[in-house]
Design a protein around this motif. Sequence first.
Motif, PDB file in Angstrom:
ATOM      1  N   LYS A 138      -4.414  11.134   7.448  1.00  0.00           N
ATOM      2  CA  LYS A 138      -4.075   9.741   7.761  1.00  0.00           C
ATOM      3  C   LYS A 138      -2.654   9.448   7.306  1.00  0.00           C
ATOM      4  O   LYS A 138      -2.108  10.146   6.449  1.00  0.00           O
ATOM      5  CB  LYS A 138      -5.041   8.798   7.053  1.00  0.00           C
ATOM      6  CG  LYS A 138      -6.446   8.844   7.630  1.00  0.00           C
ATOM      7  CD  LYS A 138      -7.273   7.710   7.087  1.00  0.00           C
ATOM      8  CE  LYS A 138      -8.669   7.719   7.711  1.00  0.00           C
ATOM      9  NZ  LYS A 138      -9.550   6.775   7.015  1.00  0.00           N
ATOM     10  N   SER A 139      -2.093   8.402   7.840  1.00  0.00           N
ATOM     11  CA  SER A 139      -0.718   8.014   7.530  1.00  0.00           C
ATOM     12  C   SER A 139      -0.561   7.814   6.009  1.00  0.00           C
ATOM     13  O   SER A 139      -1.211   6.950   5.421  1.00  0.00           O
ATOM     14  CB  SER A 139      -0.443   6.708   8.290  1.00  0.00           C
ATOM     15  OG  SER A 139       0.805   6.211   7.958  1.00  0.00           O
ATOM     16  N   ALA A 193      10.140   9.362   6.864  1.00  0.00           N
ATOM     17  CA  ALA A 193       9.034   8.388   6.880  1.00  0.00           C
ATOM     18  C   ALA A 193       8.857   7.802   8.285  1.00  0.00           C
ATOM     19  O   ALA A 193       7.737   7.685   8.780  1.00  0.00           O
ATOM     20  CB  ALA A 193       9.295   7.276   5.859  1.00  0.00           C
ATOM     21  N   VAL A 194       9.975   7.468   8.920  1.00  0.00           N
ATOM     22  CA  VAL A 194       9.915   6.855  10.254  1.00  0.00           C
ATOM     23  C   VAL A 194       9.253   7.793  11.256  1.00  0.00           C
ATOM     24  O   VAL A 194       8.304   7.414  11.949  1.00  0.00           O
ATOM     25  CB  VAL A 194      11.328   6.453  10.746  1.00  0.00           C
ATOM     26  CG1 VAL A 194      11.284   6.005  12.206  1.00  0.00           C
ATOM     27  CG2 VAL A 194      11.918   5.350   9.863  1.00  0.00           C
ATOM     28  N   GLU A 195       9.732   9.059  11.290  1.00  0.00           N
ATOM     29  CA  GLU A 195       9.205   9.973  12.322  1.00  0.00           C
ATOM     30  C   GLU A 195       7.750  10.374  12.046  1.00  0.00           C
ATOM     31  O   GLU A 195       7.023  10.727  12.971  1.00  0.00           O
ATOM     32  CB  GLU A 195      10.106  11.209  12.477  1.00  0.00           C
ATOM     33  CG  GLU A 195      10.001  12.208  11.350  1.00  0.00           C
ATOM     34  CD  GLU A 195      11.157  13.228  11.371  1.00  0.00           C
ATOM     35  OE1 GLU A 195      10.911  14.371  10.976  1.00  0.00           O
ATOM     36  OE2 GLU A 195      12.295  12.865  11.793  1.00  0.00           O
ATOM     37  N   SER A 196       7.324  10.309  10.791  1.00  0.00           N
ATOM     38  CA  SER A 196       5.933  10.695  10.485  1.00  0.00           C
ATOM     39  C   SER A 196       5.021   9.480  10.315  1.00  0.00           C
ATOM     40  O   SER A 196       3.870   9.623   9.910  1.00  0.00           O
ATOM     41  CB  SER A 196       5.899  11.572   9.241  1.00  0.00           C
ATOM     42  OG  SER A 196       6.483  10.896   8.141  1.00  0.00           O
ATOM     43  N   ASN A 197       5.552   8.281  10.582  1.00  0.00           N
ATOM     44  CA  ASN A 197       4.750   7.059  10.503  1.00  0.00           C
ATOM     45  C   ASN A 197       4.196   6.811   9.095  1.00  0.00           C
ATOM     46  O   ASN A 197       3.130   6.224   8.930  1.00  0.00           O
ATOM     47  CB  ASN A 197       3.609   7.103  11.526  1.00  0.00           C
ATOM     48  CG  ASN A 197       3.045   5.726  11.800  1.00  0.00           C
ATOM     49  OD1 ASN A 197       3.778   4.731  11.735  1.00  0.00           O
ATOM     50  ND2 ASN A 197       1.755   5.646  12.050  1.00  0.00           N
ATOM     51  N   ALA A 198       4.928   7.298   8.087  1.00  0.00           N
ATOM     52  CA  ALA A 198       4.485   7.139   6.697  1.00  0.00           C
ATOM     53  C   ALA A 198       5.049   5.858   6.102  1.00  0.00           C
ATOM     54  O   ALA A 198       6.060   5.323   6.577  1.00  0.00           O
ATOM     55  CB  ALA A 198       4.940   8.332   5.866  1.00  0.00           C
ATOM     56  N   SER A 199       4.385   5.367   5.053  1.00  0.00           N
ATOM     57  CA  SER A 199       4.951   4.284   4.252  1.00  0.00           C
ATOM     58  C   SER A 199       5.752   4.904   3.118  1.00  0.00           C
ATOM     59  O   SER A 199       5.606   6.090   2.817  1.00  0.00           O
ATOM     60  CB  SER A 199       3.836   3.398   3.702  1.00  0.00           C
ATOM     61  OG  SER A 199       3.185   2.731   4.775  1.00  0.00           O
ATOM     62  N   LEU A 258      12.677   1.751   9.652  1.00  0.00           N
ATOM     63  CA  LEU A 258      11.363   1.672   8.981  1.00  0.00           C
ATOM     64  C   LEU A 258      10.921   0.209   8.994  1.00  0.00           C
ATOM     65  O   LEU A 258      11.623  -0.659   8.483  1.00  0.00           O
ATOM     66  CB  LEU A 258      11.476   2.177   7.532  1.00  0.00           C
ATOM     67  CG  LEU A 258      10.149   2.309   6.775  1.00  0.00           C
ATOM     68  CD1 LEU A 258       9.359   3.535   7.245  1.00  0.00           C
ATOM     69  CD2 LEU A 258      10.380   2.411   5.255  1.00  0.00           C
ATOM     70  N   LYS A 279       6.132  -1.123   6.084  1.00  0.00           N
ATOM     71  CA  LYS A 279       5.964   0.262   5.625  1.00  0.00           C
ATOM     72  C   LYS A 279       6.768   0.513   4.347  1.00  0.00           C
ATOM     73  O   LYS A 279       6.762   1.614   3.796  1.00  0.00           O
ATOM     74  CB  LYS A 279       6.455   1.230   6.719  1.00  0.00           C
ATOM     75  CG  LYS A 279       5.607   1.218   7.977  1.00  0.00           C
ATOM     76  CD  LYS A 279       4.541   2.279   7.894  1.00  0.00           C
ATOM     77  CE  LYS A 279       3.645   2.261   9.123  1.00  0.00           C
ATOM     78  NZ  LYS A 279       2.507   3.175   8.958  1.00  0.00           N
TER      79      LYS A 279
END
Lengths: 264, 264
Positions: A90-91, A111-117, A151, A155
Amino acid sequence: MIFVGERINGGFKDIQKAIKEKDKSIIGRWAKIQTEAGADYLDVNMGALSNKLDDFVWMIETVQEVVSTPISIDSNKLSFIEKAIKLCHKSPLINSTTADKEKLDEIIPLAVESNASLIGLCMDKKGAPRDANKRVELGATLFSEAIEKGLPEDKLFLDPITMPLKFLQEQASSVLEAIRQFTLLSSPPPHIIIGLSNISSQTKEEELINRIFLVMCIEAGLDAAICDVTDEELVNSAITCELILNKQIYSDSFIKAYKESRKK
Amino acid sequence: MIFVGERINGGFKDIQKAIKEKDKSIIGRWAKIQTEAGADYLDVNMGALSNKLDDFVWMIETVQEVVSTPISIDSNKLSFIEKAIKLCHKSPLINSTTADKEKLDEIIPLAVESNASLIGLCMDKKGAPRDANKRVELGATLFSEAIEKGLPEDKLFLDPITMPLKFLQEQASSVLEAIRQFTLLSSPPPHIIIGLSNISSQTKEEELINRIFLVMCIEAGLDAAICDVTDEELVNSAITCELILNKQIYSDSFIKAYKESRKK
């Protein structure tokens, strides 16, 4: 409130032992207990014991074998973070980056490309901030760099850096002031997070100090904490605080209602 | 923190009984217990049971036979307040006045000439305030009238009016906002007080809600409360809050140190 469970950390002896002996049961037990207590993320940190990427990978995989709670990737090494992100079902939440430009240039796009916070610490190469102004200045840098690099603000988690009350007593007020200022950065503001347990380090009233400081921070605008989610009084205090701030509709059994509403 | 013990109040059944039967032991017991728990003032209120001045006089005299803690004269009748002031051995707290001009014209000069402190309620003939703005407007009226008529700001206690969370949930945030605004009135600001127990009225988690709301209010700038001073967790929470705000120097036994420092 966003709760990040702090317990899977090589700073604790049982986790050290688990890593050394590759004992999945200890890690798995804390993953379950914290998830049942309502953790939104489980922080995974190797501590000082190991610097092997394999150990970190093993920890994250062990957690994900037992629960589906998202991971908070607690490392300051970019290579470890990159590898960990690929493992996460999960993110995840990246814990963390400092406000140094060269770090942000690498980690925000990741973080942006992997949709992470991403947790942004209000400190830089010069060290920890000494007052509220420095915290706000670094928070603003983190915020503007994040927005500029794409971002979304929801996030980003700003961490004003909590110091031990026992040694740097006047810093607690600066943290509260910085939190209040962060809430003015945008509408809605970015998330605001602290590593709670640091405030009570080496005191004799750890739980009391943690609990009261968390309530004060939430009053000031905090909405996330890395903390002992298994401390029921702590969690109930945070829930009551959010009830008072009208973030949950009152019912006589508001604590139960809150916990029910968050079951995964 | 200034603690006003709420317990000698005709709203409680044992106090009702004491007034009816002129039983000094019940009143005396609560006077002692609350004083030992650290009350700075003991509130004395007849409740709805009696409207006889003699009963009020008896209550105050009974308290003063047992302890030397200053009295909080809890009545809205000017004649009762005038009589009570004359009985008080120590400088009392008048609880309270509304922000209506004709009331202030009488009660502020009375407080000034008798060296009493005064609680100013942020309400007027039109009723209770509905939002933070109205609270701040009435607080400013109380403050400017007090200063103009010669009451020092450290003798004025502004009360933003706390409503039950169960029925008027959104009012709690207005109280917090009003407290923050009151701290900007002057430097040092007037005292800021609430009648704490009202927030948890008819809830099933009275102590928890009282405790968390008190901490939030102190974080926002409150420095006084009419409350259950015998609730040790409540008092310890307030002490911890003031420690975090750097109002007491840290020591490992800071709760004990605080209590020792306040023994009369």
